[in-house]
Write a protein that holds these residues in place. Sequence first.
Motif, mmCIF file in Angstrom:
data_model
loop_
_atom_site.group_PDB
_atom_site.id
_atom_site.type_symbol
_atom_site.label_atom_id
_atom_site.label_comp_id
_atom_site.label_asym_id
_atom_site.label_seq_id
_atom_site.Cartn_x
_atom_site.Cartn_y
_atom_site.Cartn_z
ATOM 1 N N ARG A 203 0.993 -1.092 -0.006
ATOM 2 C CA ARG A 203 0.064 0.085 -0.165
ATOM 3 C C ARG A 203 0.955 1.202 0.078
ATOM 4 N N GLY A 204 0.481 2.206 -0.980
ATOM 5 C CA GLY A 204 1.343 3.352 -1.096
ATOM 6 C C GLY A 204 2.681 3.358 -1.719
ATOM 7 N N HIS A 205 3.099 2.267 -2.276
ATOM 8 C CA HIS A 205 4.502 2.033 -2.616
ATOM 9 C C HIS A 205 4.553 2.100 -4.367
ATOM 10 N N ALA A 206 3.390 2.130 -4.984
ATOM 11 C CA ALA A 206 3.312 2.082 -6.363
ATOM 12 C C ALA A 206 3.995 3.270 -6.948
ATOM 13 N N ALA B 133 5.894 10.488 6.053
ATOM 14 C CA ALA B 133 6.315 9.476 5.112
ATOM 15 C C ALA B 133 7.858 9.898 5.010
ATOM 16 N N VAL B 134 8.823 8.794 5.369
ATOM 17 C CA VAL B 134 9.891 9.114 5.451
ATOM 18 C C VAL B 134 10.845 8.531 3.966
ATOM 19 N N ALA B 135 11.657 9.924 4.187
ATOM 20 C CA ALA B 135 12.185 9.720 2.523
ATOM 21 C C ALA B 135 13.486 8.666 2.746
ATOM 22 N N MET C 118 13.912 3.579 -5.145
ATOM 23 C CA MET C 118 13.372 3.791 -3.798
ATOM 24 C C MET C 118 12.307 5.140 -3.425
ATOM 25 N N ARG C 119 11.265 4.559 -2.618
ATOM 26 C CA ARG C 119 10.175 5.429 -2.368
ATOM 27 C C ARG C 119 10.125 5.735 -0.885
ATOM 28 N N PRO C 120 9.336 6.668 -0.684
ATOM 29 C CA PRO C 120 9.165 7.010 0.943
ATOM 30 C C PRO C 120 8.281 5.777 1.476
ATOM 31 N N GLU C 121 8.700 5.713 2.817
ATOM 32 C CA GLU C 121 8.091 4.430 3.608
ATOM 33 C C GLU C 121 7.321 5.206 4.764
ATOM 34 N N SER C 122 6.245 4.337 5.192
ATOM 35 C CA SER C 122 5.693 4.823 6.370
ATOM 36 C C SER C 122 6.278 4.756 7.688
ATOM 37 N N GLY C 123 6.354 6.258 8.078
ATOM 38 C CA GLY C 123 6.952 6.310 9.424
ATOM 39 C C GLY C 123 6.412 5.404 10.659
#
Length: 255
Positions: free
Chosen positions: A41-44, A134-136, A162-167
């Motif tokens: 979720r949120g990584h596309a 949203a952690v870069a 690479m994409r931001p990840e959920s903090g």
Amino acid sequence: MSIAPPPIVMVHGAFCGGWAFERLRGPFEAAGHFVQTPDLRGHADADAPHAVLGVSVADYARDIARLCAGLDEAPILVGHSMGGLVCALAAGRTPVRAMVLLAPTAPWGVAASSMEEAVTAFGLHALGPFWAQAVAPDRSLARRYSLDRMDRAEREAVAARMRPESGRALWETLNWWLDPFMTTSVGPLRVPTLVIGGERDVVHPPATVRQTAARLGATFIEAPGMSHWLVAEPGWREIAEIAQGWLDEPLAAMG
């Protein structure tokens, strides 16, 4: 009449996407498996950077469990890094045939075994309330510790994707002792499980991965000379062969 091998769902780690398995999926597809490599979720690529805000590891696990439940038969789960932990949590929600976890993130209660792990966990606090962000991706750290065995061109190509990840997800995994909900808690699984850790992995060192395997009741194999990017660094074909060879027994036992 031959019976088709069960489907496989491959679950990527933090800051990544389903693209992480572009190489590793090949040997399994060649063996006849239908392989899916979903984006969490949120990584596309089409998702906005803030799409991961507030997303929990439990959300990732629910999404993967839902995907598995929608298949015609119970799949094999293959997870890398945080995706390994997501697989373990999903396996408690829906039937799966077996699991192969590559350098999985440790669940709640498994302590770090190296200074680098501890520094990473505490270092996030320099960002302030990172659990609400949203952690870069820190591409410099990725190049040094995750992608260190890739050649320069491949290393840069991966870092660029690479994409931001959920903090929140990072807080639940790296700072699990602060989580009163024990979100990532998981005990011994009634699922045949293989855990592979890289001998030279600094992100999730073999000593920690071995503890994770023990917690899950899994078989543990240490891959000599390998680092963290087991899905594509030199030696990835051997990782696939180890996984396929190990899967022969549980799949034969299930018919």
